[in-house]
Design a protein around this motif. Structure first.
Motif, mmCIF file in Angstrom:
data_model
loop_
_atom_site.group_PDB
_atom_site.id
_atom_site.type_symbol
_atom_site.label_atom_id
_atom_site.label_comp_id
_atom_site.label_asym_id
_atom_site.label_seq_id
_atom_site.Cartn_x
_atom_site.Cartn_y
_atom_site.Cartn_z
ATOM 1 N N LEU A 100 0.813 -1.224 0.000
ATOM 2 C CA LEU A 100 0.000 0.000 0.000
ATOM 3 C C LEU A 100 0.843 1.269 0.000
ATOM 4 O O LEU A 100 0.452 2.284 -0.575
ATOM 5 C CB LEU A 100 -0.942 0.031 1.210
ATOM 6 C CG LEU A 100 -2.122 -0.927 1.199
ATOM 7 C CD1 LEU A 100 -2.920 -0.774 2.484
ATOM 8 C CD2 LEU A 100 -3.013 -0.685 -0.012
ATOM 9 N N MET A 101 2.015 1.224 0.643
ATOM 10 C CA MET A 101 2.806 2.445 0.759
ATOM 11 C C MET A 101 3.394 2.905 -0.568
ATOM 12 O O MET A 101 3.923 3.998 -0.664
ATOM 13 C CB MET A 101 3.894 2.290 1.811
ATOM 14 C CG MET A 101 4.821 1.150 1.571
ATOM 15 S SD MET A 101 4.599 -0.071 2.851
ATOM 16 C CE MET A 101 6.310 -0.484 3.130
ATOM 17 N N PHE A 102 3.268 2.080 -1.610
ATOM 18 C CA PHE A 102 3.799 2.459 -2.918
ATOM 19 C C PHE A 102 2.721 2.988 -3.865
ATOM 20 O O PHE A 102 3.000 3.244 -5.031
ATOM 21 C CB PHE A 102 4.518 1.259 -3.556
ATOM 22 C CG PHE A 102 5.738 0.850 -2.789
ATOM 23 C CD1 PHE A 102 6.913 1.584 -2.867
ATOM 24 C CD2 PHE A 102 5.709 -0.254 -1.952
ATOM 25 C CE1 PHE A 102 8.036 1.215 -2.137
ATOM 26 C CE2 PHE A 102 6.831 -0.637 -1.222
ATOM 27 C CZ PHE A 102 8.001 0.112 -1.322
ATOM 28 N N ILE A 103 1.488 3.121 -3.377
ATOM 29 C CA ILE A 103 0.438 3.591 -4.291
ATOM 30 C C ILE A 103 0.046 5.034 -3.979
ATOM 31 O O ILE A 103 0.350 5.579 -2.923
ATOM 32 C CB ILE A 103 -0.797 2.650 -4.304
ATOM 33 C CG1 ILE A 103 -1.555 2.673 -2.989
ATOM 34 C CG2 ILE A 103 -0.382 1.228 -4.657
ATOM 35 C CD1 ILE A 103 -2.825 1.840 -3.051
ATOM 36 N N ASP A 104 -0.636 5.626 -4.918
ATOM 37 C CA ASP A 104 -1.097 7.006 -4.817
ATOM 38 C C ASP A 104 -2.031 7.128 -3.610
ATOM 39 O O ASP A 104 -3.031 6.412 -3.528
ATOM 40 C CB ASP A 104 -1.841 7.351 -6.114
ATOM 41 C CG ASP A 104 -2.415 8.759 -6.137
ATOM 42 O OD1 ASP A 104 -2.523 9.400 -5.069
ATOM 43 O OD2 ASP A 104 -2.769 9.198 -7.240
ATOM 44 N N PRO A 105 -1.715 8.035 -2.679
ATOM 45 C CA PRO A 105 -2.561 8.191 -1.486
ATOM 46 C C PRO A 105 -4.033 8.429 -1.823
ATOM 47 O O PRO A 105 -4.917 8.022 -1.079
ATOM 48 C CB PRO A 105 -1.968 9.406 -0.777
ATOM 49 C CG PRO A 105 -0.597 9.560 -1.313
ATOM 50 C CD PRO A 105 -0.570 8.951 -2.675
#
Length: 187
Positions: A100-105
């Motif tokens: 999740l930390m690599f996707i667009d917020p």
């Protein structure tokens, strides 16, 4: 169980995936952001039918090569950008570890909602995601990090098998706080 991961030069399955499999019976599973397939290979050997998705075609090609070489029939590697939040099947187990930390917020809510919508009643989600808090400011420049209790709030109504927000170490040695959740969808 033969260790396909080490035979193919991959890291072992994520420890939280290994732990979750003590609770979850083999079923249709989704490995979100599978990278080179370390979790998918582990799950397949336990009897899960795994759809392994990642936006990186090279990672998917590498996993497909292992699947072909080993004649594995219960892993389907697919190039898929999870930010689309447009899953086309339902699963009994969705694993989303350090993804999740690599996707667009701006896409996180849609992605989690789509995951929840495509989970069978009584199915499980495993999420491990970096956090950025006052006590542990995130040292890495990830596009997205969770705040305190944010993940728990996104899973209101689910049964928490495990939930913690503990400090940990990434494979590159960076110290940061992670939210770790294994939750079961109501039946």
């Amino acid at each position: 169980m033969e260790d396909l991961n080490s035979r193919h030069g991959l890291n072992p399955a994520h420890s939280e995936v290994v732990d979750a499999c003590r609770v979850i019976q083999p079923c249709d599973a989704l490995d979100m952001g599978c990278s080179n397939g370390r979790n998918a290979l582990y799950l397949s050997q336990l009897g899960f039918n795994v759809t392994a998705i990642d936006a990186n075609p090279n990672a998917i090609n590498m996993l497909q090569g292992i699947v072909d070489q080993e004649k594995i029939s219960n892993i389907q590697p697919r190039v898929y950008d999870i930010q689309q939040a447009d899953l086309d099947a339902d699963y009994g187990f969705i694993a989303c570890t350090v993804t999740l930390m690599f996707i667009d917020p701006l896409r996180v809510d849609a992605v989690l909602s789509d995951m929840q919508d495509h989970t069978l009643a009584g199915g499980y989600h495993l999420i491990v995601c970096a956090m950025d808090t006052e006590a542990y400011p995130c040292p890495m420049n990830f596009p997205f990090t969770l705040k305190t209790e944010q993940l728990r709030t996104m899973y209101q109504g689910w049964e928490f098998i495990k939930y913690n927000e503990d400090p940990g170490t990434m494979h590159n040695g960076a110290r940061l706080q992670f939210a770790t959740m294994l939750a079961r969808k109501p039946t």
